[in-house]
Design an enzyme around this catalytic site. Structure first.
Site, PDB file in Angstrom:
ATOM      1  N   GLY A 204      50.419  24.468  18.870  1.00 45.49           N
ATOM      2  CA  GLY A 204      50.739  24.119  17.495  1.00 45.49           C
ATOM      3  C   GLY A 204      50.832  22.621  17.273  1.00 45.49           C
ATOM      4  CG  LEU A 230      47.810  27.765  16.752  1.00 46.90           C
ATOM      5  CD1 LEU A 230      46.658  26.936  16.204  1.00 46.90           C
ATOM      6  CD2 LEU A 230      49.086  27.534  15.960  1.00 46.90           C
ATOM      7  CG  ASP A 231      46.745  25.436  19.768  1.00 47.42           C
ATOM      8  OD1 ASP A 231      45.591  25.069  19.493  1.00 47.42           O
ATOM      9  OD2 ASP A 231      47.765  24.934  19.241  1.00 47.42           O
ATOM     10  CD  GLN A 232      48.067  33.000  21.821  1.00 50.82           C
ATOM     11  OE1 GLN A 232      47.867  34.033  22.451  1.00 50.82           O
ATOM     12  NE2 GLN A 232      48.878  32.962  20.782  1.00 50.82           N
TER      13      GLN A 232
END
Length: 324
Positions: A204, A230-232
């Site tokens: 994040g 998100l960001d995975q």
């Protein structure tokens, strides 16, 4: 070999029988499906197939036309990408206001080393703000501000531009917005992002601030493929650095930004060389990849780490100091 496969992407509203209609059309034209992946998010369906079209019993133009007709009938978007449609790969840079990552990629293109074979170009820069218009103009690139003045992007406009410039790879070069599934699904496996932390730590916004507040001794950056989570997405390259006592957020950022640019550039080069594959969420170097890649720690750092003791193995004594 996998790199010779044709890619077919289907995106649209989820409906019964959609997969069967597409796969039947391919079967009727002697096309063998090697890999199929599908997902549904917020009512939006995405299917990506890699198929062997070497025995295609019709022309590429007829296949594209038939799939386009089927897409209109089913009210979905169907795209076909043959492996050798074009020698040069085309990259869209999505940016906001930080220049270090996009400028590194633009400079690499200018120097002819964006891709190992030199066959890559950046035909367009797209921003959700106008801050980097001057940067794009210095490199003679068209710049499009698709933001609403507050940084919220028009994703339909983004899709139009990606189609207009026939983009192969989307690179989020410190693009400060989350891409919606309408974009991500259409470019699944073809969107790279650079995040200023060692994911999965500190996802994040304000990752460097998160690292400072957590009191970490080692921080880092991660280049990864983008998914709707998100960001995975699967990690491609990472770089790490020390965080000294008393370091401010700006100090940490100054240490991290050069590594952001380096890690992102290497991830782009690996993708363009088709040197990596994703298996069960982990990026691997292909066995036949002829690249010299640093996915994680450099060799010097790995060699500095001890390899003993390990549970179940005898403790090894360190080597005796040399008399020299």
């Amino acid at each position: 070999m996998t790199r010779e496969l044709t890619e077919i992407t289907v995106v649209g509203g989820d409906k019964t029988g959609l997969i069967a209609r597409v796969t039947t059309l391919l079967f009727e034209r002697s096309i063998n499906i090697e890999d199929l992946d599908q997902a549904v998010r917020d009512g939006l369906f995405r299917m990506t197939m890699r198929v062997d079209a070497s025995d295609l019993d019709t022309s590429r133009e007829e296949l594209r036309r038939a799939l386009a007709d089927l897409g209109r009938e089913l009210d979905v978007d169907i795209q076909v990408r043959f492996p050798n449609d074009r020698e040069s790969r085309r990259i869209a840079l999505l940016v906001t206001k930080e220049s270090h990552a996009p400028e590194t990629l633009l400079e690499a293109e200018r120097n002819g080393d964006l891709a190992e074979d030199g066959e890559a170009e950046i035909p367009v820069v797209i921003g959700n703000r106008g801050d980097l218009r001057g940067l794009a103009e210095r490199y003679d690139k068209p710049f499009y501000d698709v933001g609403d003045g507050n940084g919220s992007p028009d994703e339909d406009r983004i899709l139009d531009l990606l189609a207009e410039y026939d983009v192969d790879l989307v690179v989020l070069a410190r693009y400060m917005r989350i891409l919606g599934p309408n974009v991500v699904f259409r470019y699944e496996g073809r969107i790279l992002n650079i995040h200023p932390s060692l994911l999965p730590a500190f996802p994040g916004a304000q990752a460097y601030r998160q690292a400072k507040e957590a009191g970490v001794r080692v921080a880092g950056v991660t280049a990864h493929y983008v998914t709707t989570d998100l960001d995975q997405g699967p990690v491609v390259t990472q770089r790490a650095f020390d965080v000294p006592d008393g370091a401010s957020v700006d100090d940490i950022k100054a240490r991290g930004q050069p590594l952001e640019a380096e890690a992102l550039l290497e991830a782009v080069r690996l993708h363009l060389a088709d040197a990596v594959s994703v298996h069960k969420g982990r990026v691997r170097l292909r066995e036949d990849a002829d690249v010299d890649a640093q996915l994680g720690l450099p060799t010097s750092a790995r060699e500095a780490n001890p390899d003993s003791p390990v549970d179940g193995e005898p403790v090894r004594s360190p080597p005796a100091p040399s008399d020299d």
